[in-house]
Scaffold this active site. Structure first.
Site, PDB file in Angstrom:
ATOM      1  N   LYS A   1       2.461  -3.988   6.473  1.00  0.00           N
ATOM      2  CA  LYS A   1       2.723  -4.063   5.022  1.00  0.00           C
ATOM      3  C   LYS A   1       4.209  -3.882   4.753  1.00  0.00           C
ATOM      4  O   LYS A   1       4.796  -4.596   3.926  1.00  0.00           O
ATOM      5  CB  LYS A   1       1.910  -2.995   4.282  1.00  0.00           C
ATOM      6  CG  LYS A   1       0.428  -3.281   4.232  1.00  0.00           C
ATOM      7  CD  LYS A   1       0.155  -4.518   3.379  1.00  0.00           C
ATOM      8  CE  LYS A   1      -1.292  -4.951   3.420  1.00  0.00           C
ATOM      9  NZ  LYS A   1      -1.548  -6.215   2.722  1.00  0.00           N
TER      10      LYS A   1
ATOM     11  N   THR B   1       0.404   3.516   1.768  1.00  0.00           N
ATOM     12  CA  THR B   1       0.463   3.945   3.168  1.00  0.00           C
ATOM     13  C   THR B   1       1.853   3.672   3.775  1.00  0.00           C
ATOM     14  O   THR B   1       2.192   4.251   4.800  1.00  0.00           O
ATOM     15  CB  THR B   1      -0.681   3.291   3.977  1.00  0.00           C
ATOM     16  OG1 THR B   1      -0.933   4.058   5.130  1.00  0.00           O
ATOM     17  CG2 THR B   1      -0.379   1.867   4.362  1.00  0.00           C
TER      18      THR B   1
ATOM     19  N   SER C   1       0.834  -1.204   0.000  1.00  0.00           N
ATOM     20  CA  SER C   1       0.000   0.000   0.000  1.00  0.00           C
ATOM     21  C   SER C   1       0.864   1.248   0.000  1.00  0.00           C
ATOM     22  O   SER C   1       1.963   1.254   0.590  1.00  0.00           O
ATOM     23  CB  SER C   1      -0.866  -0.013   1.270  1.00  0.00           C
ATOM     24  OG  SER C   1      -1.468   1.243   1.469  1.00  0.00           O
TER      25      SER C   1
ATOM     26  N   TYR D   1      -1.233  -1.040  10.665  1.00  0.00           N
ATOM     27  CA  TYR D   1      -1.533  -1.628   9.350  1.00  0.00           C
ATOM     28  C   TYR D   1      -0.381  -1.368   8.375  1.00  0.00           C
ATOM     29  O   TYR D   1       0.126  -2.286   7.727  1.00  0.00           O
ATOM     30  CB  TYR D   1      -2.844  -1.051   8.806  1.00  0.00           C
ATOM     31  CG  TYR D   1      -3.074  -1.370   7.351  1.00  0.00           C
ATOM     32  CD1 TYR D   1      -3.329  -2.674   6.938  1.00  0.00           C
ATOM     33  CD2 TYR D   1      -3.010  -0.365   6.371  1.00  0.00           C
ATOM     34  CE1 TYR D   1      -3.522  -2.967   5.589  1.00  0.00           C
ATOM     35  CE2 TYR D   1      -3.198  -0.654   5.038  1.00  0.00           C
ATOM     36  CZ  TYR D   1      -3.460  -1.956   4.648  1.00  0.00           C
ATOM     37  OH  TYR D   1      -3.639  -2.237   3.311  1.00  0.00           O
TER      38      TYR D   1
HETATM   39  P1  NAD Z   1     -10.797  -7.444   1.221  1.00  0.00           P
HETATM   40  O1  NAD Z   1     -10.965  -7.478   2.685  1.00  0.00           O
HETATM   41  O2  NAD Z   1     -11.982  -7.211   0.367  1.00  0.00           O
HETATM   42  O3  NAD Z   1     -10.084  -8.789   0.718  1.00  0.00           O
HETATM   43  C1  NAD Z   1      -9.209  -9.534   1.539  1.00  0.00           C
HETATM   44  C2  NAD Z   1      -9.648 -10.997   1.469  1.00  0.00           C
HETATM   45  O4  NAD Z   1      -8.775 -11.758   2.301  1.00  0.00           O
HETATM   46  C3  NAD Z   1     -11.069 -11.220   1.979  1.00  0.00           C
HETATM   47  O5  NAD Z   1     -11.785 -11.988   1.047  1.00  0.00           O
HETATM   48  C4  NAD Z   1     -10.880 -11.974   3.298  1.00  0.00           C
HETATM   49  O6  NAD Z   1     -11.936 -12.867   3.565  1.00  0.00           O
HETATM   50  C5  NAD Z   1      -9.562 -12.665   3.053  1.00  0.00           C
HETATM   51  N1  NAD Z   1      -8.820 -12.976   4.282  1.00  0.00           N
HETATM   52  C6  NAD Z   1      -8.588 -12.164   5.348  1.00  0.00           C
HETATM   53  N2  NAD Z   1      -7.871 -12.823   6.276  1.00  0.00           N
HETATM   54  C7  NAD Z   1      -7.623 -14.070   5.770  1.00  0.00           C
HETATM   55  C8  NAD Z   1      -6.934 -15.201   6.270  1.00  0.00           C
HETATM   56  N3  NAD Z   1      -6.364 -15.195   7.479  1.00  0.00           N
HETATM   57  N4  NAD Z   1      -6.871 -16.303   5.498  1.00  0.00           N
HETATM   58  C9  NAD Z   1      -7.467 -16.332   4.266  1.00  0.00           C
HETATM   59  N5  NAD Z   1      -8.145 -15.290   3.766  1.00  0.00           N
HETATM   60  C10 NAD Z   1      -8.217 -14.163   4.509  1.00  0.00           C
HETATM   61  O7  NAD Z   1      -9.660  -6.357   0.911  1.00  0.00           O
HETATM   62  P2  NAD Z   1      -9.182  -5.742  -0.466  1.00  0.00           P
HETATM   63  O8  NAD Z   1      -9.587  -4.317  -0.475  1.00  0.00           O
HETATM   64  O9  NAD Z   1      -9.557  -6.620  -1.591  1.00  0.00           O
HETATM   65  O10 NAD Z   1      -7.605  -5.777  -0.224  1.00  0.00           O
HETATM   66  C11 NAD Z   1      -6.813  -6.863  -0.653  1.00  0.00           C
HETATM   67  C12 NAD Z   1      -5.383  -6.642  -0.194  1.00  0.00           C
HETATM   68  O11 NAD Z   1      -4.930  -5.375  -0.699  1.00  0.00           O
HETATM   69  C13 NAD Z   1      -5.221  -6.574   1.332  1.00  0.00           C
HETATM   70  O12 NAD Z   1      -4.000  -7.206   1.668  1.00  0.00           O
HETATM   71  C14 NAD Z   1      -5.138  -5.083   1.617  1.00  0.00           C
HETATM   72  O13 NAD Z   1      -4.400  -4.807   2.769  1.00  0.00           O
HETATM   73  C15 NAD Z   1      -4.419  -4.582   0.366  1.00  0.00           C
HETATM   74  N6  NAD Z   1      -4.692  -3.167   0.072  1.00  0.00           N
HETATM   75  C16 NAD Z   1      -5.985  -2.740  -0.037  1.00  0.00           C
HETATM   76  C17 NAD Z   1      -6.249  -1.398  -0.291  1.00  0.00           C
HETATM   77  C18 NAD Z   1      -7.665  -0.892  -0.386  1.00  0.00           C
HETATM   78  O14 NAD Z   1      -7.871   0.302  -0.288  1.00  0.00           O
HETATM   79  N7  NAD Z   1      -8.670  -1.727  -0.600  1.00  0.00           N
HETATM   80  C19 NAD Z   1      -5.190  -0.480  -0.451  1.00  0.00           C
HETATM   81  C20 NAD Z   1      -3.877  -0.965  -0.363  1.00  0.00           C
HETATM   82  C21 NAD Z   1      -3.644  -2.326  -0.094  1.00  0.00           C
HETATM   83  C1  UD1 Z   2      -7.174   5.163   3.903  1.00  0.00           C
HETATM   84  C2  UD1 Z   2      -6.196   4.661   4.939  1.00  0.00           C
HETATM   85  C3  UD1 Z   2      -5.006   4.041   4.216  1.00  0.00           C
HETATM   86  C4  UD1 Z   2      -5.481   2.934   3.273  1.00  0.00           C
HETATM   87  C5  UD1 Z   2      -6.497   3.519   2.311  1.00  0.00           C
HETATM   88  C6  UD1 Z   2      -7.080   2.437   1.450  1.00  0.00           C
HETATM   89  C7  UD1 Z   2      -6.483   6.098   6.901  1.00  0.00           C
HETATM   90  C8  UD1 Z   2      -5.905   7.213   7.708  1.00  0.00           C
HETATM   91  N1  UD1 Z   2      -5.803   5.769   5.788  1.00  0.00           N
HETATM   92  O1  UD1 Z   2      -6.515   6.100   3.111  1.00  0.00           O
HETATM   93  O2  UD1 Z   2      -4.077   3.516   5.134  1.00  0.00           O
HETATM   94  O3  UD1 Z   2      -4.383   2.402   2.557  1.00  0.00           O
HETATM   95  O4  UD1 Z   2      -7.571   4.104   3.054  1.00  0.00           O
HETATM   96  O5  UD1 Z   2      -7.757   3.006   0.356  1.00  0.00           O
HETATM   97  O6  UD1 Z   2      -7.495   5.507   7.237  1.00  0.00           O
HETATM   98  N2  UD1 Z   2     -12.773  11.459   3.553  1.00  0.00           N
HETATM   99  C9  UD1 Z   2     -13.789  12.309   3.916  1.00  0.00           C
HETATM  100  N3  UD1 Z   2     -14.926  11.754   4.457  1.00  0.00           N
HETATM  101  C10 UD1 Z   2     -15.089  10.418   4.632  1.00  0.00           C
HETATM  102  C11 UD1 Z   2     -14.038   9.553   4.257  1.00  0.00           C
HETATM  103  C12 UD1 Z   2     -12.892  10.105   3.718  1.00  0.00           C
HETATM  104  O7  UD1 Z   2     -13.680  13.509   3.773  1.00  0.00           O
HETATM  105  O8  UD1 Z   2     -16.144   9.990   5.139  1.00  0.00           O
HETATM  106  C13 UD1 Z   2     -11.562  12.027   2.932  1.00  0.00           C
HETATM  107  C14 UD1 Z   2     -10.280  11.758   3.707  1.00  0.00           C
HETATM  108  O9  UD1 Z   2     -10.052  12.740   4.673  1.00  0.00           O
HETATM  109  C15 UD1 Z   2      -9.256  11.758   2.559  1.00  0.00           C
HETATM  110  C16 UD1 Z   2     -10.030  11.209   1.362  1.00  0.00           C
HETATM  111  O10 UD1 Z   2     -11.405  11.416   1.682  1.00  0.00           O
HETATM  112  O11 UD1 Z   2      -8.855  13.074   2.273  1.00  0.00           O
HETATM  113  C17 UD1 Z   2      -9.796   9.728   1.111  1.00  0.00           C
HETATM  114  O12 UD1 Z   2     -10.021   9.006   2.317  1.00  0.00           O
HETATM  115  P1  UD1 Z   2     -10.020   7.405   2.348  1.00  0.00           P
HETATM  116  O13 UD1 Z   2     -10.889   6.875   1.268  1.00  0.00           O
HETATM  117  O14 UD1 Z   2     -10.318   6.984   3.742  1.00  0.00           O
HETATM  118  O15 UD1 Z   2      -8.534   7.021   1.935  1.00  0.00           O
HETATM  119  P2  UD1 Z   2      -7.125   7.440   2.626  1.00  0.00           P
HETATM  120  O16 UD1 Z   2      -7.314   8.326   3.767  1.00  0.00           O
HETATM  121  O17 UD1 Z   2      -6.234   7.887   1.529  1.00  0.00           O
END
Ligand code: NAD
Ligand code: UD1
Length: 336
Positions: free
Chosen positions: A152, A126, A124, A148
């Site tokens: 990562k 992040t 991520s 978190y």
């Molecule tokens: P998600 O929660 O929709 O998908 C994760 C999947 O992993 C789920 O289906 C869950 O059931 C499964 N899971 C969780 N723990 C498990 C375990 N112990 N064993 C087997 N399966 C397990 O999340 P996502 O948004 O699809 O994210 C996928 C990956 O990408 C994650 O590692 C997340 O940290 C990373 N990521 C997501 C975002 C985002 O904004 N969605 C951003 C950056 C990184």
């Molecule tokens: C958040 C996580 C980040 C993660 C990412 C996944 C935090 C602090 N960071 O990032 O670690 O990787 O999600 O996509 O939680 N906002 C509003 N109102 C809302 C929700 C969000 O104004 O109800 C604003 C936030 O302040 C930000 C933007 O929308 O400026 C995006 O927010 P969000 O979707 O939560 O993503 P991140 O903060 O970038």
């Protein structure tokens, strides 16, 4: 290729399955369904008629991993399974380290046992923390501010060390902000409870589940005062995984790529795009800044283009329109 996808029933995983199957890869999903529904697998099958196998199991269960590896014999693993809620990670750090870090070690150990040498990992943006400069490139210092984010970064180091020691390949994909849904409107994001992230929250306001969006701060040093992020369409993100699987065939060691568009949008711009997509006003209230938020972030995604031949293709309108199509057709997610 034979690709094992951990966490494949989740939001990003499900979209990636469609792209992998579309490229004729054989795919097995290992997911404990802790944050997803088995309906996802049916819907992916309906979209692809592909060669998809599903095993319900936990990445922390070594025996389950060994069984799956032994029978499926993957050429590559895409490792999505993990926990992702920033707030929860601060309250339950051990659970986050257990699933995200110990889980990753378990996956690598199980790969070693069957001679699988390639892993694509969900990292991520992040991991960068407070920007020293923008856009972030892959050489930007890493200083995550949440548990978190640290899980990562530690996992990245582990995969890197493993790849260097074993002659394997680790592709570390640092996602920016995934949004949007599949064009069929049958796959999308459905967070449990109150959404933490912006786009799912806006979508729930649009379908009448929530009254108004709280804008977390409008006094940032950005053009309109609201936070800017690099939103990326989930289908583009899914395709980045297919590109990474192909790239991994000719690569050795660990390689890190930003996966974003390079184009930041503010909260108010996201609201405006969604209003256009759904044809309704989205009520907003300005609220205090959210603790831990940064003003702006943006990817330099040029390395992924230069080395993997991948670049995002969907624009903001696609992100908003596909989210609206998914949310309005499935207001209760996969329970409809
Ligand atoms: P998600 O929660 O929709 O998908 C994760 C999947 O992993 C789920 O289906 C869950 O059931 C499964 N899971 C969780 N723990 C498990 C375990 N112990 N064993 C087997 N399966 C397990 O999340 P996502 O948004 O699809 O994210 C996928 C990956 O990408 C994650 O590692 C997340 O940290 C990373 N990521 C997501 C975002 C985002 O904004 N969605 C951003 C950056 C990184
Ligand atoms: C958040 C996580 C980040 C993660 C990412 C996944 C935090 C602090 N960071 O990032 O670690 O990787 O999600 O996509 O939680 N906002 C509003 N109102 C809302 C929700 C969000 O104004 O109800 C604003 C936030 O302040 C930000 C933007 O929308 O400026 C995006 O927010 P969000 O979707 O939560 O993503 P991140 O903060 O970038």
């Amino acid at each position: 290729m034979r690709v094992l996808v951990t966490g494949g029933a989740g939001y990003i995983g499900s979209h990636t399955l469609v792209e992998l199957l579309g490229q004729a890869h054989d795919v097995l999903v290992l997911d404990n369904l802790e944050n997803s529904s088995p309906v996802v697998i049916d819907r992916v099958n309906a979209l692809t008629n592909g060669n998809l196998e599903f095993v319900e199991g936990d990445i922390r269960d070594d025996a389950a991993l060994d069984t799956v590896m032994d029978s499926f014999r993957p050429d590559a693993v895409i490792h999505f399974a993990g926990l992702k809620a920033v707030g929860d990670s601060m309250e339950q750090p051990l659970s986050y380290y257990d699933t995200n870090v110990r889980g990753t070690i378990g996956v690598l150990r199980a790969m070693d046992k069957v001679g699988c040498t390639r892993i694509i990992f969900s990292s991520s943006a992040t991991v960068y923390g407070e920007p020293v400069y923008l856009p972030y490139d892959e050489a930007h210092p890493t200083n995550p501010t949440s548990v978190y984010g640290r899980t990562k970064l530690v996992s990245e180091h582990i995969i890197s060390d493993w790849a260097n020691a074993s002659g394997g390949t680790g592709i570390l994909l640092r996602y920016f902000n995934p949004v949007g849904a599949h064009a069929s409107a049958t796959l999308g994001e459905h967070p449990d409870g109150v959404p933490n992230n912006l786009m799912p929250f806006i979508a729930q306001v649009a379908v009448g589940k929530r009254k108004a969006l709280s804008i977390f701060g409008d006094d940032y040093e950005t053009p309109d005062g609201t936070g800017q992020r690099d939103y990326i369409h989930v289908v583009d993100l899914a395709r980045a995984h297919v590109a990474a699987v192909n790239f991994a065939q000719g690569a050795k060691g660990a390689k890190t790529f930003n996966i974003g568009t390079g184009q930041p949008y503010s909260v108010r711009e996201m609201v405006a795009a969604f209003e256009t997509a759904c044809g309704k006003d989205i009520p907003v209230v300005v609220a205090p800044r959210r603790a831990g938020d940064i003003a702006a972030m943006q990817a330099d995604a040029s390395l992924a283009k230069a080395e993997m031949g991948w670049a995002a293709e969907h624009d903001l309108n696609d992100m908003a329109a596909s989210t609206w199509a998914w949310q309005s057709a499935n207001p209760n997610g996969y329970e409809d």
